[in-house]
Structures are given as structure tokens and as C-alpha cells.
Design an enzyme around this catalytic site. Structure first.
Site, PDB file in Angstrom:
ATOM      1  N   HIS A  79       0.757  -1.052  -0.033  1.00  0.00           N
ATOM      2  CA  HIS A  79      -0.026   0.110  -0.044  1.00  0.00           C
ATOM      3  C   HIS A  79       1.101   1.374  -0.066  1.00  0.00           C
ATOM      4  O   HIS A  79       0.315   2.323   0.373  1.00  0.00           O
ATOM      5  CB  HIS A  79      -0.963  -0.133   0.993  1.00  0.00           C
ATOM      6  CG  HIS A  79      -0.615   0.012   2.577  1.00  0.00           C
ATOM      7  ND1 HIS A  79      -1.072  -0.553   3.685  1.00  0.00           N
ATOM      8  CD2 HIS A  79       0.506   0.884   3.061  1.00  0.00           C
ATOM      9  CE1 HIS A  79      -0.490  -0.285   4.858  1.00  0.00           C
ATOM     10  NE2 HIS A  79       0.749   0.767   4.448  1.00  0.00           N
TER      11      HIS A  79
ATOM     12  N   HIS B  18      -2.701   6.460   8.257  1.00  0.00           N
ATOM     13  CA  HIS B  18      -1.097   7.105   8.372  1.00  0.00           C
ATOM     14  C   HIS B  18      -1.300   8.475   8.822  1.00  0.00           C
ATOM     15  O   HIS B  18      -0.835   9.420   8.260  1.00  0.00           O
ATOM     16  CB  HIS B  18      -0.364   6.810   7.049  1.00  0.00           C
ATOM     17  CG  HIS B  18      -0.197   5.480   6.706  1.00  0.00           C
ATOM     18  ND1 HIS B  18      -1.315   4.889   5.766  1.00  0.00           N
ATOM     19  CD2 HIS B  18       0.830   4.834   6.661  1.00  0.00           C
ATOM     20  CE1 HIS B  18      -0.761   3.535   5.514  1.00  0.00           C
ATOM     21  NE2 HIS B  18       0.447   3.338   5.966  1.00  0.00           N
TER      22      HIS B  18
ATOM     23  N   HIS C 294      10.242  -3.943   5.572  1.00  0.00           N
ATOM     24  CA  HIS C 294      10.708  -2.433   5.130  1.00  0.00           C
ATOM     25  C   HIS C 294      11.038  -1.936   6.740  1.00  0.00           C
ATOM     26  O   HIS C 294      10.483  -2.280   7.630  1.00  0.00           O
ATOM     27  CB  HIS C 294       9.890  -1.711   4.428  1.00  0.00           C
ATOM     28  CG  HIS C 294       8.450  -1.426   4.954  1.00  0.00           C
ATOM     29  ND1 HIS C 294       7.572  -2.403   5.221  1.00  0.00           N
ATOM     30  CD2 HIS C 294       7.641  -0.494   5.000  1.00  0.00           C
ATOM     31  CE1 HIS C 294       6.229  -1.890   5.542  1.00  0.00           C
ATOM     32  NE2 HIS C 294       6.457  -0.609   5.452  1.00  0.00           N
TER      33      HIS C 294
ATOM     34  N   GLU D 244       3.819  -4.007  10.182  1.00  0.00           N
ATOM     35  CA  GLU D 244       2.399  -4.041   9.536  1.00  0.00           C
ATOM     36  C   GLU D 244       1.678  -5.336   8.893  1.00  0.00           C
ATOM     37  O   GLU D 244       0.810  -5.387   8.226  1.00  0.00           O
ATOM     38  CB  GLU D 244       1.998  -2.637   8.622  1.00  0.00           C
ATOM     39  CG  GLU D 244       2.907  -2.849   7.357  1.00  0.00           C
ATOM     40  CD  GLU D 244       2.847  -1.314   6.596  1.00  0.00           C
ATOM     41  OE1 GLU D 244       2.367  -0.388   7.153  1.00  0.00           O
ATOM     42  OE2 GLU D 244       2.983  -1.390   5.645  1.00  0.00           O
TER      43      GLU D 244
HETATM   44  C1  DHB Z   1       5.759   4.039   2.564  1.00  0.00           C
HETATM   45  C2  DHB Z   1       4.549   4.255   3.346  1.00  0.00           C
HETATM   46  C3  DHB Z   1       3.842   3.125   3.901  1.00  0.00           C
HETATM   47  O1  DHB Z   1       2.713   3.331   4.358  1.00  0.00           O
HETATM   48  C4  DHB Z   1       4.276   1.711   3.543  1.00  0.00           C
HETATM   49  O2  DHB Z   1       3.698   1.010   4.117  1.00  0.00           O
HETATM   50  C5  DHB Z   1       5.374   1.622   2.850  1.00  0.00           C
HETATM   51  C6  DHB Z   1       6.190   2.761   2.308  1.00  0.00           C
HETATM   52  C7  DHB Z   1       6.438   5.233   2.141  1.00  0.00           C
HETATM   53  O3  DHB Z   1       6.242   6.101   2.361  1.00  0.00           O
HETATM   54  O4  DHB Z   1       7.430   4.970   1.286  1.00  0.00           O
HETATM   55 FE    FE Z   2       2.096   1.457   5.482  1.00  0.00          FE
END
Ligand code: DHB
Ligand code: FE
Length: 283
Positions: free
Chosen positions: A12, A59, A193, A240
Site C-alpha cells: 500500500h 497514516h 521494510h 504492519e
Molecule cells: C511508505 C509508506 C507506507 O505506508 C508503507 O507501508 C510503505 C512505504 C513510504 O512512504 O514509502
Molecule cells: Fe503503511
């Protein structure tokens, strides 16, 4: 009776939504990801679900540090496109399903969960990125969407086990809805990530592959892990993936992976998945 026919997994990240808006799906950078959406779009066109129950997170768009619901259900008839600070994406509002969403709310409360009930829930990239990659919205969105947002940003966040059980409660709720609706559940978010701190940019494709294997065959073992385990293996923001556990919990124990893709050109391990539900009651 409403029934869940399958579960999807999708990233997402906002950059993916921006690639949609800029028509960059066929650029060398994005093609490996958008090629991974083609089988998902084809599957959705074949299955023609009436409703998508979308597990994502806010977010700091609709909620902020003053109030952060652990679980929140969007029951509005229509969901606004949020402005995340650089203008709204050029998408029409997303139709909701007030009656099923209210039933879900009632049913999961009876089942021991206490979500916030949101009559207004503007959608940010957490919901809009996957929706705009999976569906066309002209002349109109082909599906109704019930957003369920889970706090993954600010501790205390719900445990993996709680998310898995919440998914099962959603399954029981859908199965007890009278109307004959076809429902797809969608789990969203990056796999590994980390967007902050010392391990900024950390990605572990081996762990992501193991996660997707276990999500099909042994989701209970993932639900038994702690946040710390996910963070150590996949990076801080990879926690997440509990959103994917909500999705998996809403499926029957037996599922079959009919499509899986993995790509990591950016800061996030992107997983794409179709799990066909082979039937059976919720755990
Ligand atoms: C980013 C934001 C997100 O919510 C995510 O799940 C992954 C990457 C971003 O800002 O790059
Ligand atoms: Fe996210």
C-alpha cells in the site's frame, strides 16, 4: 448468505499509487510490480466480488496522536478521498456498504472485539494504493469497500494473534449476513521494510518468502510470533504484516495460493498474493 471467496495481499506504499496516477505502470522500474497485479485484476474480473473488506491502517490522516483506535470500521455509504498534504488523488469517492459494515461491527463486538465505528473515514494511501492498482474506477468503482483500519503505527498495537483472531471474527460476521454477497478480503502493506533509524532500508527477501509460505500453510505459527520477531526479521515498519494476518484469519484453514509475486526495487519488499478459500468454518 454472504461468503468470502478469497483473500488478496497487496502493498500500500504511496509511491505505487503515484505510479498509477502518472501512468508509469509499464516503465522498467514499475513493470515487475504492475505485471504482478495483472493476474489479480483478472481474478477479480472473473470472481466479481460485491464487497471488499480491506484491512489497512491510517497514516495519521483520519486519526492523529489525540485518538488512535486499535481497530476501526468504516460504515459510511461512501468514503472520501483524503488529502495527505499534496492534494487529493484524482479518484472518485469509494462506495461503502453501510448495512454489511454495520452488521460486521455488531457481530465482532458480540464476538469480543470493540472497534471504533466510523461514519466518516477519508481513505489515505493505505486503502487507495491497493484499490487503484486492483480496480478501474471509470465509469464507476466496480465494488463496494469496507475499510477496517488497524493501528500499526503507535504502540501499543494489537498482537499478531489478536489480528488473526479478529480476521476470524470478521469471517463469522460475513457468514452470518443474510444477503447473498460475494466478499473478498484484502490485506495490505509492505512486507519487510524499515523507514527509520539505523537499519533504514532493511529488506529481507528470504524472510518475506518464508512469511508468504507460512501464511498459506501455517498461519497459526505466524500469529504466535511477537511484534519483536517481525521487526527483527523484516524491519520496524514490517510489523504492519499483522494486516495480512487479519486477512488470513478471515479465510478458512485450507487455502490455495493461485498467484504470488515479489518485487523489491524500492524501500519496501512488495508481496502480491491471491489465496483461494477452499471452504470451511472460521476457527
Ligand atoms: C511508505 C509508506 C507506507 O505506508 C508503507 O507501508 C510503505 C512505504 C513510504 O512512504 O514509502
Ligand atoms: Fe503503511
Amino acid at each position: 448468505m454472504a461468503r468470502i471467496v478469497g483473500g488478496l495481499g497487496s502493498p500500500h506504499a504511496p509511491s505505487v499509487g503515484a505510479a498509477v496516477d502518472r501512468h508509469e505502470q509499464d516503465t522498467p522500474y514499475w513493470k515487475p510490480l504492475f505485471d504482478g497485479y495483472q493476474p489479480m485484476r483478472a481474478w477479480l474480473e472473473r470472481e466479481r466480488p460485491d464487497v471488499v473488506v480491506l484491512f489497512s491502517n491510517d497514516h495519521f490522516t483520519s486519526f492523529f496522536l489525540d485518538v488512535i483506535p486499535t481497530f476501526a470500521i468504516g460504515v459510511a455509504a461512501e468514503h472520501e478521498i483524503a488529502d495527505e498534504g499534496w492534494g487529493k488523488r484524482p479518484l472518485p469517492p469509494v462506495p461503502g456498504h453501510t448495512d454489511l459494515a454495520s452488521h460486521l461491527a455488531q457481530s465482532v463486538v458480540a464476538d469480543g472485539f470493540d472497534p471504533a465505528i466510523c461514519h466518516r473515514l477519508p481513505l489515505d494511501h493505505g486503502c487507495l494504493t491497493p484499490l487503484s492498482a486492483l480496480f478501474s474506477w471509470t465509469p464507476a468503482w466496480p465494488v463496494r469497500v469496507i475499510p477496517i483500519l488497524v493501528n500499526v503505527l503507535h504502540f501499543p498495537i494489537p498482537t499478531p494473534a489478536r489480528c488473526f483472531k479478529f480476521g476470524a471474527a470478521v469471517r463469522r460476521a460475513v457468514s452470518s449476513y443474510e444477503d447473498d454477497l460475494k466478499v473478498v478480503v484484502l490485506g495490505t502493506g509492505g512486507l519487510s521494510h524499515q523507514l527509520v533509524g539505523e537499519r533504514f532500508g532493511h529488506i529481507d527477501p528470504v524472510w518475506d518468502a518464508e512469511f508468504l509460505d507460512r501464511l498459506q500453510d501455517d498461519p497459526q505459527s505466524l500469529a504466535a510470533l511477537e511484534h519483536r520477531d517481525f521487526i527483527e526479521r523484516g524491519g520496524s515498519e514490517s510489523v504492519e504484516v499483522i494486516l495480512w494476518l487479519c486477512m488470513r484469519g478471515a479465510l478458512s484453514p485450507k487455502v490455495r495460493t493461485v498467484h504470488r509475486n515479489y518485487y523489491h526495487a524500492t524501500l519496501t519488499g512488495y508481496g502480491q498474493l491471491i489465496l483461494e478459500d477452499l471452504g470451511g468454518a472460521a476457527r
